[in-house]
Design a protein around this motif. Structure first.
Motif, PDB file in Angstrom:
ATOM      1  N   ILE A 197     -45.639 -54.520  19.099  1.00 21.04           N
ATOM      2  CA  ILE A 197     -45.595 -54.581  17.632  1.00 21.04           C
ATOM      3  C   ILE A 197     -44.177 -54.846  17.119  1.00 21.04           C
ATOM      4  N   PRO A 198     -43.124 -54.214  17.696  1.00 21.07           N
ATOM      5  CA  PRO A 198     -41.770 -54.544  17.234  1.00 21.07           C
ATOM      6  C   PRO A 198     -41.437 -56.024  17.370  1.00 21.07           C
ATOM      7  N   SER A 199     -41.824 -56.644  18.476  1.00 27.07           N
ATOM      8  CA  SER A 199     -41.483 -58.048  18.685  1.00 27.07           C
ATOM      9  C   SER A 199     -42.260 -58.966  17.762  1.00 27.07           C
ATOM     10  N   ARG A 200     -43.435 -58.534  17.322  1.00 28.32           N
ATOM     11  CA  ARG A 200     -44.283 -59.379  16.485  1.00 28.32           C
ATOM     12  C   ARG A 200     -44.026 -59.181  14.998  1.00 28.32           C
ATOM     13  N   TYR A 201     -43.703 -57.959  14.600  1.00 30.02           N
ATOM     14  CA  TYR A 201     -43.639 -57.661  13.165  1.00 30.02           C
ATOM     15  C   TYR A 201     -42.300 -57.089  12.706  1.00 30.02           C
ATOM     16  N   GLY A 202     -41.380 -56.822  13.624  1.00 28.92           N
ATOM     17  CA  GLY A 202     -40.058 -56.349  13.248  1.00 28.92           C
ATOM     18  C   GLY A 202     -39.936 -54.840  13.190  1.00 28.92           C
ATOM     19  N   SER A 203     -38.701 -54.374  13.024  1.00 23.54           N
ATOM     20  CA  SER A 203     -38.411 -52.938  13.090  1.00 23.54           C
ATOM     21  C   SER A 203     -38.951 -52.171  11.881  1.00 23.54           C
ATOM     22  N   ASP A 204     -38.839 -52.731  10.688  1.00 19.18           N
ATOM     23  CA  ASP A 204     -39.300 -52.009   9.495  1.00 19.18           C
ATOM     24  C   ASP A 204     -40.796 -51.753   9.550  1.00 19.18           C
ATOM     25  N   ALA A 205     -41.571 -52.774   9.889  1.00 16.14           N
ATOM     26  CA  ALA A 205     -43.024 -52.616   9.994  1.00 16.14           C
ATOM     27  C   ALA A 205     -43.384 -51.633  11.103  1.00 16.14           C
ATOM     28  N   THR A 206     -42.633 -51.695  12.197  1.00 17.51           N
ATOM     29  CA  THR A 206     -42.888 -50.794  13.328  1.00 17.51           C
ATOM     30  C   THR A 206     -42.665 -49.339  12.931  1.00 17.51           C
ATOM     31  N   MET A 207     -41.581 -49.066  12.262  1.00 16.05           N
ATOM     32  CA  MET A 207     -41.275 -47.693  11.869  1.00 16.05           C
ATOM     33  C   MET A 207     -42.269 -47.183  10.829  1.00 16.05           C
ATOM     34  N   ALA A 246     -41.615 -35.357  11.869  1.00 14.80           N
ATOM     35  CA  ALA A 246     -40.780 -35.778  10.738  1.00 14.80           C
ATOM     36  C   ALA A 246     -39.312 -35.842  11.168  1.00 14.80           C
ATOM     37  N   TYR A 247     -38.884 -34.859  11.960  1.00 15.76           N
ATOM     38  CA  TYR A 247     -37.509 -34.844  12.464  1.00 15.76           C
ATOM     39  C   TYR A 247     -37.263 -36.026  13.394  1.00 15.76           C
ATOM     40  N   GLU A 248     -38.247 -36.363  14.211  1.00 18.11           N
ATOM     41  CA  GLU A 248     -38.125 -37.510  15.106  1.00 18.11           C
ATOM     42  C   GLU A 248     -37.872 -38.796  14.316  1.00 18.11           C
ATOM     43  N   HIS A 249     -38.625 -38.982  13.249  1.00 17.49           N
ATOM     44  CA  HIS A 249     -38.444 -40.182  12.427  1.00 17.49           C
ATOM     45  C   HIS A 249     -37.095 -40.164  11.713  1.00 17.49           C
ATOM     46  N   HIS A 250     -36.645 -38.985  11.348  1.00 11.78           N
ATOM     47  CA  HIS A 250     -35.328 -38.859  10.729  1.00 11.78           C
ATOM     48  C   HIS A 250     -34.235 -39.313  11.687  1.00 11.78           C
ATOM     49  N   ILE A 251     -34.357 -38.930  12.955  1.00  6.17           N
ATOM     50  CA  ILE A 251     -33.369 -39.313  13.965  1.00  6.17           C
ATOM     51  C   ILE A 251     -33.328 -40.827  14.135  1.00  6.17           C
ATOM     52  N   VAL A 252     -34.510 -41.428  14.277  1.00  3.49           N
ATOM     53  CA  VAL A 252     -34.569 -42.866  14.537  1.00  3.49           C
ATOM     54  C   VAL A 252     -34.148 -43.664  13.307  1.00  3.49           C
ATOM     55  N   ASN A 253     -34.556 -43.215  12.121  1.00 10.61           N
ATOM     56  CA  ASN A 253     -34.165 -43.915  10.886  1.00 10.61           C
ATOM     57  C   ASN A 253     -32.651 -43.930  10.717  1.00 10.61           C
ATOM     58  N   LYS A 254     -32.033 -42.839  11.135  1.00 14.54           N
ATOM     59  CA  LYS A 254     -30.590 -42.698  10.957  1.00 14.54           C
ATOM     60  C   LYS A 254     -29.804 -43.531  11.949  1.00 14.54           C
ATOM     61  N   LYS A 258     -30.352 -43.387  18.990  1.00 12.59           N
ATOM     62  CA  LYS A 258     -30.838 -42.039  19.311  1.00 12.59           C
ATOM     63  C   LYS A 258     -32.325 -42.042  19.684  1.00 12.59           C
ATOM     64  N   ILE A 259     -32.881 -43.227  19.963  1.00 10.91           N
ATOM     65  CA  ILE A 259     -34.303 -43.310  20.279  1.00 10.91           C
ATOM     66  C   ILE A 259     -34.640 -42.467  21.506  1.00 10.91           C
ATOM     67  N   ASP A 260     -33.783 -42.501  22.536  1.00 10.44           N
ATOM     68  CA  ASP A 260     -34.043 -41.699  23.737  1.00 10.44           C
ATOM     69  C   ASP A 260     -34.129 -40.215  23.403  1.00 10.44           C
ATOM     70  N   ARG A 261     -33.232 -39.751  22.530  1.00 10.46           N
ATOM     71  CA  ARG A 261     -33.239 -38.346  22.131  1.00 10.46           C
ATOM     72  C   ARG A 261     -34.549 -37.999  21.424  1.00 10.46           C
ATOM     73  N   ALA A 262     -34.966 -38.863  20.527  1.00  5.97           N
ATOM     74  CA  ALA A 262     -36.214 -38.627  19.805  1.00  5.97           C
ATOM     75  C   ALA A 262     -37.400 -38.647  20.761  1.00  5.97           C
ATOM     76  N   PHE A 263     -37.384 -39.612  21.681  1.00  4.02           N
ATOM     77  CA  PHE A 263     -38.517 -39.806  22.585  1.00  4.02           C
ATOM     78  C   PHE A 263     -38.679 -38.639  23.559  1.00  4.02           C
ATOM     79  N   PHE A 264     -37.602 -38.295  24.262  1.00  2.00           N
ATOM     80  CA  PHE A 264     -37.695 -37.291  25.314  1.00  2.00           C
ATOM     81  C   PHE A 264     -37.608 -35.855  24.783  1.00  2.00           C
ATOM     82  N   THR A 265     -36.643 -35.598  23.942  1.00  2.00           N
ATOM     83  CA  THR A 265     -36.402 -34.220  23.518  1.00  2.00           C
ATOM     84  C   THR A 265     -37.474 -33.720  22.559  1.00  2.00           C
TER      85      THR A 265
END
Length: 285
Positions: A197-207, A246-254, A258-265
């Motif tokens: 989905i990121p490759s087809r529609y971009g980062s904003d649509a993905t998030m 919600a915190y995970e999305h906050h990390i990635v939006n910022k 920090k995607i690895d931190r959001a994903f694993f932690t």
């Protein structure tokens, strides 16, 4: 020493630490089905089934993705690419884990045995899907979403409705964080023509879609708690999961780095926190 090295390479190949995503939800389903402790035998069988199923899924993924992983700077040093595991070794490991999973399912009960075959097809389907469909994220989610249904089957020999609600929640939870994780490979996937989905529609649509998926996940976890007639601490688990996502999305939006931190932690802790609260809920009721 050779055995230790092989184990380290194998662990790197299958990324065993990612088992933290599915194992808690298997045990949640088993605890709810048994209304408490389900016994040491089922604990052992549940772990063996979960580990062999996940090993199978990861090995199929690594085997089919050899060509893709070799081109991606993020994955070019994986053991399936750099020669530490040959194609023959990968095929043998896939077959061994498939047979082991089927054997464990046979020991559990008849329904688990007969469903083990279509489950393996689903688990192996993710790598195929991303070559022709953006639905691959949901296929991955479904693969992990089967965990709570399997847990309920192990205890009850049936598929109760609450386990389906829990499973759908897990499916959208996993699909949501896989969308975020896939942002790392967005440009590579575009170049290789992969259907993420990121490759087809971009980062904003993905998030945005990841937020929708995680909202659906929380809603279905609420349906699970209601349908299973659980108590206060189970509802607290739903609230906690909503807060963590919600915190995970906050990390990635910022910061995308920090995607690895959001994903694993965050996602790693989420399952165990929900499991802990479900255990408390069963104890106090």
């Amino acid at each position: 020493m050779r055995l230790v090295k092989w184990y380290k390479d194998f662990n790197e190949l299958i990324m065993f630490q990612h088992s933290v995503f599915s194992l808690p939800f298997i045990f949640i389903a088993m605890i709810v089905s048994a209304n408490g402790w389900f016994g040491w035998k089922l604990l052992l069988l549940g772990v063996l089934a979960a580990v062999s199923a996940r090993n199978f899924a990861m090995l199929v993924n690594r085997y089919l993705d050899r060509d893709i992983d070799a081109k991606n700077p993020r994955t070019k040093n994986r053991p399936n690419v750099d020669g530490r595991f040959s194609e023959t070794q990968l095929r043998i490991l896939i077959i061994v884990n498939a047979i082991f999973f089927i054997a464990v399912a046979y020991v559990i009960n008849d329904l688990a045995f007969w469903l083990s075959f279509p489950i393996l097809l689903i688990l192996g389907g993710y790598s195929w899907f991303k070559r022709f469909s953006e639905m691959a994220h949901l296929v991955l989610g479904l693969s992990l979403g089967l965990a709570p249904i399997a847990g309920a089957i192990a205890v009850e020999g049936t598929i109760p409705m609450w386990s389906v609600m829990l499973a759908v929640g897990v499916m959208f939870w996993v699909a949501g964080f896989d969308l975020l994780y896939s942002l790392q490979d967005m440009e590579f996937d575009k170049k290789e023509g992969l259907y993420s989905i990121p490759s087809r529609y971009g980062s904003d649509a993905t998030m945005f879609l990841a937020k929708i998926f995680h909202t659906i996940a929380v809603l279905f976890w609420a349906f699970f708690v209601s349908t299973a007639e659980l108590g206060f601490f189970a509802w607290l688990a739903v609230i906690a999961s909503a807060g963590m996502l919600a915190y995970e999305h906050h990390i990635v939006n910022k910061d995308f780095t920090k995607i690895d931190r959001a994903f694993f932690t965050v996602n790693g802790y989420l399952g165990f926190i929900v499991l802990g609260l479900i255990i408390v809920d069963r104890i106090v009721q």
